[in-house]
Design an enzyme around this catalytic site. Structure first.
Site, PDB file in Angstrom:
ATOM      1  N   ARG A 110       0.900  -1.161   0.000  1.00 38.78           N
ATOM      2  CA  ARG A 110       0.000   0.000   0.000  1.00 38.78           C
ATOM      3  C   ARG A 110       0.925   1.192   0.000  1.00 38.78           C
ATOM      4  O   ARG A 110       1.663   1.408   0.944  1.00 38.78           O
ATOM      5  CB  ARG A 110      -0.903  -0.020   1.241  1.00 38.78           C
ATOM      6  CG  ARG A 110      -1.748   1.242   1.460  1.00 38.78           C
ATOM      7  CD  ARG A 110      -2.753   1.471   0.338  1.00 38.78           C
ATOM      8  NE  ARG A 110      -3.612   2.643   0.625  1.00 38.78           N
ATOM      9  CZ  ARG A 110      -3.359   3.880   0.189  1.00 38.78           C
ATOM     10  NH1 ARG A 110      -2.286   4.140  -0.537  1.00 38.78           N
ATOM     11  NH2 ARG A 110      -4.181   4.878   0.492  1.00 38.78           N
ATOM     12  N   HIS A 113       1.859   7.147   1.700  1.00 40.56           N
ATOM     13  CA  HIS A 113       0.770   8.132   1.616  1.00 40.56           C
ATOM     14  C   HIS A 113       0.502   8.714   2.996  1.00 40.56           C
ATOM     15  O   HIS A 113       1.108   8.300   3.992  1.00 40.56           O
ATOM     16  CB  HIS A 113      -0.503   7.464   1.069  1.00 40.56           C
ATOM     17  CG  HIS A 113      -1.147   6.505   2.042  1.00 40.56           C
ATOM     18  ND1 HIS A 113      -0.662   5.238   2.274  1.00 40.56           N
ATOM     19  CD2 HIS A 113      -2.228   6.631   2.881  1.00 40.56           C
ATOM     20  CE1 HIS A 113      -1.410   4.617   3.174  1.00 40.56           C
ATOM     21  NE2 HIS A 113      -2.365   5.453   3.571  1.00 40.56           N
ATOM     22  N   HIS A 115      -2.948  11.113   5.167  1.00 42.76           N
ATOM     23  CA  HIS A 115      -4.311  11.644   5.021  1.00 42.76           C
ATOM     24  C   HIS A 115      -4.662  12.590   6.151  1.00 42.76           C
ATOM     25  O   HIS A 115      -3.905  12.724   7.115  1.00 42.76           O
ATOM     26  CB  HIS A 115      -5.362  10.543   4.883  1.00 42.76           C
ATOM     27  CG  HIS A 115      -4.983   9.225   5.479  1.00 42.76           C
ATOM     28  ND1 HIS A 115      -5.031   8.982   6.816  1.00 42.76           N
ATOM     29  CD2 HIS A 115      -4.517   8.087   4.896  1.00 42.76           C
ATOM     30  CE1 HIS A 115      -4.635   7.738   7.040  1.00 42.76           C
ATOM     31  NE2 HIS A 115      -4.307   7.168   5.902  1.00 42.76           N
ATOM     32  N   GLU A 119      -5.424   7.200  11.494  1.00 46.91           N
ATOM     33  CA  GLU A 119      -5.674   5.826  11.040  1.00 46.91           C
ATOM     34  C   GLU A 119      -5.369   4.857  12.170  1.00 46.91           C
ATOM     35  O   GLU A 119      -4.241   4.772  12.651  1.00 46.91           O
ATOM     36  CB  GLU A 119      -4.803   5.509   9.825  1.00 46.91           C
ATOM     37  CG  GLU A 119      -4.871   4.038   9.387  1.00 46.91           C
ATOM     38  CD  GLU A 119      -4.079   3.790   8.105  1.00 46.91           C
ATOM     39  OE1 GLU A 119      -4.162   4.624   7.184  1.00 46.91           O
ATOM     40  OE2 GLU A 119      -3.363   2.766   8.038  1.00 46.91           O
ATOM     41  N   HIS A 158       2.937   7.123   5.939  1.00 42.79           N
ATOM     42  CA  HIS A 158       3.112   5.704   6.244  1.00 42.79           C
ATOM     43  C   HIS A 158       3.024   4.839   5.002  1.00 42.79           C
ATOM     44  O   HIS A 158       2.578   5.283   3.939  1.00 42.79           O
ATOM     45  CB  HIS A 158       2.080   5.247   7.279  1.00 42.79           C
ATOM     46  CG  HIS A 158       0.654   5.568   6.928  1.00 42.79           C
ATOM     47  ND1 HIS A 158       0.097   6.804   7.144  1.00 42.79           N
ATOM     48  CD2 HIS A 158      -0.337   4.808   6.380  1.00 42.79           C
ATOM     49  CE1 HIS A 158      -1.175   6.793   6.759  1.00 42.79           C
ATOM     50  NE2 HIS A 158      -1.461   5.602   6.282  1.00 42.79           N
ATOM     51  N   GLU A 181     -10.693   5.414   1.634  1.00 41.41           N
ATOM     52  CA  GLU A 181      -9.375   4.890   1.299  1.00 41.41           C
ATOM     53  C   GLU A 181      -8.978   5.282  -0.125  1.00 41.41           C
ATOM     54  O   GLU A 181      -7.801   5.229  -0.481  1.00 41.41           O
ATOM     55  CB  GLU A 181      -9.385   3.364   1.467  1.00 41.41           C
ATOM     56  CG  GLU A 181      -8.070   2.667   1.272  1.00 41.41           C
ATOM     57  CD  GLU A 181      -6.942   3.133   2.192  1.00 41.41           C
ATOM     58  OE1 GLU A 181      -7.221   3.624   3.300  1.00 41.41           O
ATOM     59  OE2 GLU A 181      -5.770   3.011   1.774  1.00 41.41           O
TER      60      GLU A 181
END
Ligand code: MN
Ligand code: MN
Length: 405
Positions: A110, A113, A115, A119, A158, A181
């Site tokens: 993944r 990124h 946000h 999380e 992360h 997501e």
């Protein structure tokens, strides 16, 4: 004293629903025609909701639906893994927490990124390597496995990578019900949409260095399995003990409550200091036992069902009381202060997570409350003699103990 003095007189003792207009099947004993339901029906779906199709007679009225499920959520699949989510756009009452269920194949990445929301995540299968950089600039590289949590405060960069032999499956909870997501700030997007001369100036290299960067983001993509954890930690500049722990081994933690009926294990800012906007409880309920009647004063409860089967009744003003059924992969939401219980309805262990947008886990136990007001006062409300009230639990149990028949 005779505690039944002054109580309303009922010709036949009944449970619940003293209100008008009469609702619920408790009122249909002499009117069986009222329950006929023979229009178009999906028997397979119906079979999953016995307590909803044929609700307990104590249920009354309706309220916004508090059941959803990853089992019915569309999967976004790419090479390397997949994800599916339940946001407030799909599940209206879930406005404090959005949930994501993700799988990364061994080596699957993944992409790097960040946000706008925090999380929180729980590993449900396999192993995963997690990298972050804290707000104070300290790196972490950790491996997590089933029952472990991670927490990234909002804005923490992360990455996640599945490890062998089975990859990693996990459930994320964002502390904002609208967070998706598919709506995150991606490393590859930023590179692709920054002028190459600016990238060159920023990193002190020639523009040509950026000739082959991807023009479309990666989001999830296949990768080689990483090697030794210590090697990645050294390569990332991790200094032992420097960064606040980003992971917590929830399934190995000391239970808050434990008895013959099950256990409740907590992760919040008291034992996992970084997790200051999400609190969680891992609840294990043995067959025949129940998560006791209670409510939470400080946040909505977002539930994720891991194993077993359950029913929950949610009680609100009105009165409103509705019961529905939960199975692995399902999600429930109980708004703050709404009364509820969760009963194991199967022959196997029931396990689920309670997740809250809060810094601390808080609950009010109905039994604990009633044990701490004058018994005569409780007796005056419920027409239950004080000597019987004295046999009620004397405090918070969390889970009802198994009854020895
Ligand atoms: Mn993320
Ligand atoms: Mn609860």
């Amino acid at each position: 004293m005779d505690s039944s003095e002054g109580a309303p007189h009922h010709e036949t003792p009944t449970l619940g629903n003293p209100d008008l207009p009469l609702e619920g099947e408790i009122n249909t004993a002499d009117d069986t025609a009222a329950t006929v339901m023979d229009g178009p029906q999906n028997r397979v779906i119906e079979s999953q909701f016995p307590n909803q199709i044929d609700s307990p007679p104590t249920d009354i009225s309706t309220q916004p639906f508090f059941w959803s499920s990853f089992n019915i959520s569309p999967r976004r699949v790419q090479r390397g893994g997949w994800a599916r989510e339940i946001t407030s756009a799909d599940f209206h009452i879930s406005d404090e927490i959005a949930g994501v269920n993700m799988y990364l194949e061994p080596g699957g990445i993944r992409e790097l990124h960040w946000h706008q929301t925090a999380e929180w995540a729980v590993m449900t299968k396999g192993r995963c390597r997690v990298t972050t950089l804290s707000r104070s600039g300290l790196p972490s590289v950790e491996d997590v496995e089933e029952g472990d949590l991670w927490f990234f405060p909002a804005g923490t960069p992360h990455s996640l990578q599945g490890l062998g032999p089975v990859g990693a499956e996990f459930v994320l909870a964002f502390d904002d019900g609208a967070q998706s997501e598919s709506n995150t700030l991606l490393l590859t997007d930023w590179f692709a949409h920054t002028p190459p001369d600016v990238l060159a100036k920023n990193f002190g290299v020639a523009q040509e260095v950026f000739t082959d960067i991807p023009l479309h983001n990666l989001w999830i993509f296949p990768g080689d399995e990483p090697g030794e954890l210590e090697r990645d930690q050294d390569a990332s500049g991790v200094t032992w003990g420097a960064a606040e722990p980003i992971i917590f081994r929830l399934s190995r933690s000391e239970p808050l409550h434990q008895n013959s009926g099950g256990s409740i294990q907590i992760a919040d800012s008291t034992n996992f200091p970084l997790s200051n906007t999400v609190a969680a409880a891992l609840v294990t309920v043995e067959p025949g036992s129940m998560r006791e009647l209670h409510w939470h004063p400080n946040a909505d409860e977002w539930q994720y069902y891991l194993r077993g089967s359950a029913r929950m009744t949610v009680f609100n003003t009105g009165p409103h009381a509705n019961t529905t059924d939960f199975r692995p992969g399902d999600v429930g939401v109980v708004k703050r202060n709404y009364g509820h219980y969760i009963e194991n309805t199967g022959d196997d262990v029931l396990q689920f997570l309670e997740v809250f947008k809060a810094d601390k886990y808080e609950e009010v136990s109905l039994a604990n409350w009633l044990a701490h007001v004058p018994p005569s006062l409780v007796s005056a409300h419920l027409n239950i003699p004080e000597e019987v009230l004295a046999t009620f639990p004397r405090g918070t149990q969390g889970i009802t103990p198994r009854r020895t028949a």
